[in-house]
Design a protein around this motif. Structure first.
Motif, PDB file in Angstrom:
ATOM      1  N   ALA A  16     -11.191  12.093   9.669  1.00 32.15           N
ATOM      2  CA  ALA A  16     -11.667  11.719  11.011  1.00 32.15           C
ATOM      3  C   ALA A  16     -10.578  11.987  12.055  1.00 32.15           C
ATOM      4  O   ALA A  16     -10.848  12.513  13.133  1.00 32.15           O
ATOM      5  CB  ALA A  16     -12.076  10.255  11.022  1.00 32.15           C
ATOM      6  N   PHE A  76      -5.475  13.117   2.769  1.00 39.44           N
ATOM      7  CA  PHE A  76      -6.180  12.691   1.558  1.00 39.44           C
ATOM      8  C   PHE A  76      -7.662  13.000   1.739  1.00 39.44           C
ATOM      9  O   PHE A  76      -8.106  13.259   2.863  1.00 39.44           O
ATOM     10  CB  PHE A  76      -5.984  11.192   1.274  1.00 39.44           C
ATOM     11  CG  PHE A  76      -6.497  10.293   2.369  1.00 39.44           C
ATOM     12  CD1 PHE A  76      -7.796   9.788   2.351  1.00 39.44           C
ATOM     13  CD2 PHE A  76      -5.671   9.936   3.430  1.00 39.44           C
ATOM     14  CE1 PHE A  76      -8.257   8.970   3.368  1.00 39.44           C
ATOM     15  CE2 PHE A  76      -6.124   9.103   4.440  1.00 39.44           C
ATOM     16  CZ  PHE A  76      -7.424   8.626   4.416  1.00 39.44           C
ATOM     17  N   ARG A 132       0.808  -1.232   0.000  1.00 35.57           N
ATOM     18  CA  ARG A 132       0.000   0.000   0.000  1.00 35.57           C
ATOM     19  C   ARG A 132       0.837   1.276   0.000  1.00 35.57           C
ATOM     20  O   ARG A 132       0.276   2.371  -0.071  1.00 35.57           O
ATOM     21  CB  ARG A 132      -0.918   0.035   1.226  1.00 35.57           C
ATOM     22  CG  ARG A 132      -2.029  -0.984   1.239  1.00 35.57           C
ATOM     23  CD  ARG A 132      -2.892  -0.799   2.498  1.00 35.57           C
ATOM     24  NE  ARG A 132      -3.625   0.466   2.479  1.00 35.57           N
ATOM     25  CZ  ARG A 132      -3.831   1.219   3.559  1.00 35.57           C
ATOM     26  NH1 ARG A 132      -3.346   0.862   4.720  1.00 35.57           N
ATOM     27  NH2 ARG A 132      -4.518   2.336   3.468  1.00 35.57           N
TER      28      ARG A 132
HETATM   29  P1  A2P Z   1      -7.367   2.328  13.853  1.00 34.21           P
HETATM   30  O1  A2P Z   1      -6.659   1.117  13.368  1.00 34.21           O
HETATM   31  O2  A2P Z   1      -7.802   2.230  15.281  1.00 34.21           O
HETATM   32  O3  A2P Z   1      -8.492   2.738  12.933  1.00 34.21           O
HETATM   33  P2  A2P Z   1      -6.095   4.424   8.199  1.00 34.21           P
HETATM   34  O4  A2P Z   1      -5.119   3.388   7.658  1.00 34.21           O
HETATM   35  O5  A2P Z   1      -7.502   3.936   8.354  1.00 34.21           O
HETATM   36  O6  A2P Z   1      -5.996   5.752   7.489  1.00 34.21           O
HETATM   37  O7  A2P Z   1      -5.610   4.723   9.686  1.00 34.21           O
HETATM   38  C1  A2P Z   1      -4.251   5.040   9.958  1.00 34.21           C
HETATM   39  C2  A2P Z   1      -4.067   5.059  11.450  1.00 34.21           C
HETATM   40  O8  A2P Z   1      -4.822   6.142  11.997  1.00 34.21           O
HETATM   41  C3  A2P Z   1      -4.622   3.793  12.105  1.00 34.21           C
HETATM   42  O9  A2P Z   1      -3.684   3.379  13.080  1.00 34.21           O
HETATM   43  C4  A2P Z   1      -5.928   4.236  12.707  1.00 34.21           C
HETATM   44  O10 A2P Z   1      -6.290   3.547  13.875  1.00 34.21           O
HETATM   45  C5  A2P Z   1      -5.627   5.684  13.052  1.00 34.21           C
HETATM   46  N1  A2P Z   1      -6.863   6.472  13.069  1.00 34.21           N
HETATM   47  C6  A2P Z   1      -7.860   6.446  12.168  1.00 34.21           C
HETATM   48  N2  A2P Z   1      -8.845   7.301  12.507  1.00 34.21           N
HETATM   49  C7  A2P Z   1      -8.467   7.878  13.653  1.00 34.21           C
HETATM   50  C8  A2P Z   1      -9.066   8.868  14.505  1.00 34.21           C
HETATM   51  N3  A2P Z   1     -10.259   9.394  14.229  1.00 34.21           N
HETATM   52  N4  A2P Z   1      -8.377   9.227  15.601  1.00 34.21           N
HETATM   53  C9  A2P Z   1      -7.175   8.694  15.899  1.00 34.21           C
HETATM   54  N5  A2P Z   1      -6.565   7.772  15.130  1.00 34.21           N
HETATM   55  C10 A2P Z   1      -7.194   7.367  14.010  1.00 34.21           C
END
Ligand code: A2P
Ligand code: FAD
Length: 276
Positions: A240, A271, A30
């Motif tokens: 988010a 993104f 990825r």
């Molecule tokens: P999680 O695995 O708990 O969703 P992604 O690959 O989906 O973009 O996420 C990248 C990282 O960011 C993942 O470790 C994910 O944790 C974390 N993440 C995603 N959304 C949030 C959020 N709203 N707040 C904090 N961390 C987040």
């Protein structure tokens, strides 16, 4: 599709805004990074983004926003990219090789710049996924270390392999003689790296938002909780993530800044969309 050319013939190719790929590294299925030639006229501030892409099948450029991951003093440009298997651009971009051409519009913009922050003591870079890219630029910019007593970079990914680009970058800053000289060997002690994973076992697990709320981030680093008096922050991740982190920063009394009105933190999307 742009015709592949060797680096030494690149300057003779008359395509508008074409740059030649000089290095490609793949990290996971990825994630990959690549370097390319830099237009002589391109001036940018570390942390800004540009539009890059490839010629589409319809003969029109297919462009997307990309943070420049290299610092402004570098002769070349570096980018850190996702591979979206059915993504219009990255389904193709992931196959680029040294000597190929990409299109780069030399109009850098963005909010993750030093100018958008008021002076402070401690600078936080909060990132997830490819949101690390603008900080790869800022972390190699001497100004980052000249302006702050402490620079704390957090990077959260699902898996350990997704942390590799960032981990290698931090390691290169600490061990690379030229970078150490540019940044100042005495400044390297200011750099604190705090990687976390959420879906694979690693030394530090958890969303950074959870670690902020519990206070674990601060006790791990031995620093006081966030304060508008001393702390400044730049945030780059999914929508988010940005929303949740912004709420925590505002709860701590920090205000969002912009180029036109510097304040205590700035945010930029890594993104658009829900992620893959
Ligand atoms: P999680 O695995 O708990 O969703 P992604 O690959 O989906 O973009 O996420 C990248 C990282 O960011 C993942 O470790 C994910 O944790 C974390 N993440 C995603 N959304 C949030 C959020 N709203 N707040 C904090 N961390 C987040
Ligand atoms: P798109 O149609 O653009 O995207 C398809 C879907 O893939 C999106 O809806 C989203 O769900 C997901 N997606 C797209 N990009 C990512 C990503 N980076 N991480 C996780 N999921 C994603 N991308 C980078 O890889 N590196 C960068 O440095 C970078 N900087 C950006 C800076 C800004 C200001 C913005 C707005 C976007 C940035 N992007 C970056 C995203 C980039 O513009 C493209 O979306 C990405 O290259 C995918 O293009 P695509 O045409 O293949 O798919």
């Amino acid at each position: 599709q742009l015709a592949p050319v060797s680096p030494d013939t690149a300057s003779k190719v008359a395509l508008p805004d074409a740059q030649t790929v000089t290095e490609v590294r793949h990290y996971t299925d990825r994630l990959f990074s690549f370097r390319c030639t830099r237009p002589a006229s391109l001036r940018f501030r570390s942390g800004e983004f540009v539009m890059i892409g490839l010629m589409g099948d319809n003969g029109k450029p297919l462009l997307r926003a990309y943070s420049i991951a290299s610092p402004s003093w570098d002769d070349e440009l570096e980018f850190y990219s996702i591979k979206v298997q059915d993504g219009p651009l990255t389904s193709k971009l992931q196959h680029i090789a040294v000597g190929d051409q990409i299109i780069l519009r030399p109009k850098p913009v963005g909010t993750l710049v030093h100018d958008a922050l008021l002076p402070g003591k401690r600078l936080y870079f909060f990132s997830t996924g490819t949101g690390f890219a603008p900080f790869a630029s800022l972390l190699r910019d001497p100004q980052t270390f000249e302006d702050y007593d402490e620079v704390i970079v957090t990077h959260t990914c699902r898996d350990v392999a997704e942390l590799k680009y960032g981990a290698e970058l931090i390691e290169s800053i600490r061990s690379d003689e030229m970078l150490a000289e540019l940044i100042g060997a005495e400044n390297l002690g200011k750099l604190r790296y705090y990687p976390t994973t959420t879906r694979e076992q690693s030394p530090k697990m958890g969303r950074i938002t959870t670690l902020i709320e519990s206070g674990e981030l601060f006790s791990d680093l031995g620093v006081p909780p966030l304060s508008p008096e001393t702390d400044r922050a730049m945030v780059c991740g999914s929508l988010a993530f940005n929303i949740d982190l912004k709420a925590l920063l505002e709860k701590a009394g920090l205000r969002e800044g912009a180029n036109s009105e510097p304040a205590e933190f700035v945010v930029e999307k890594a993104f658009v969309g829900d992620g893959v």
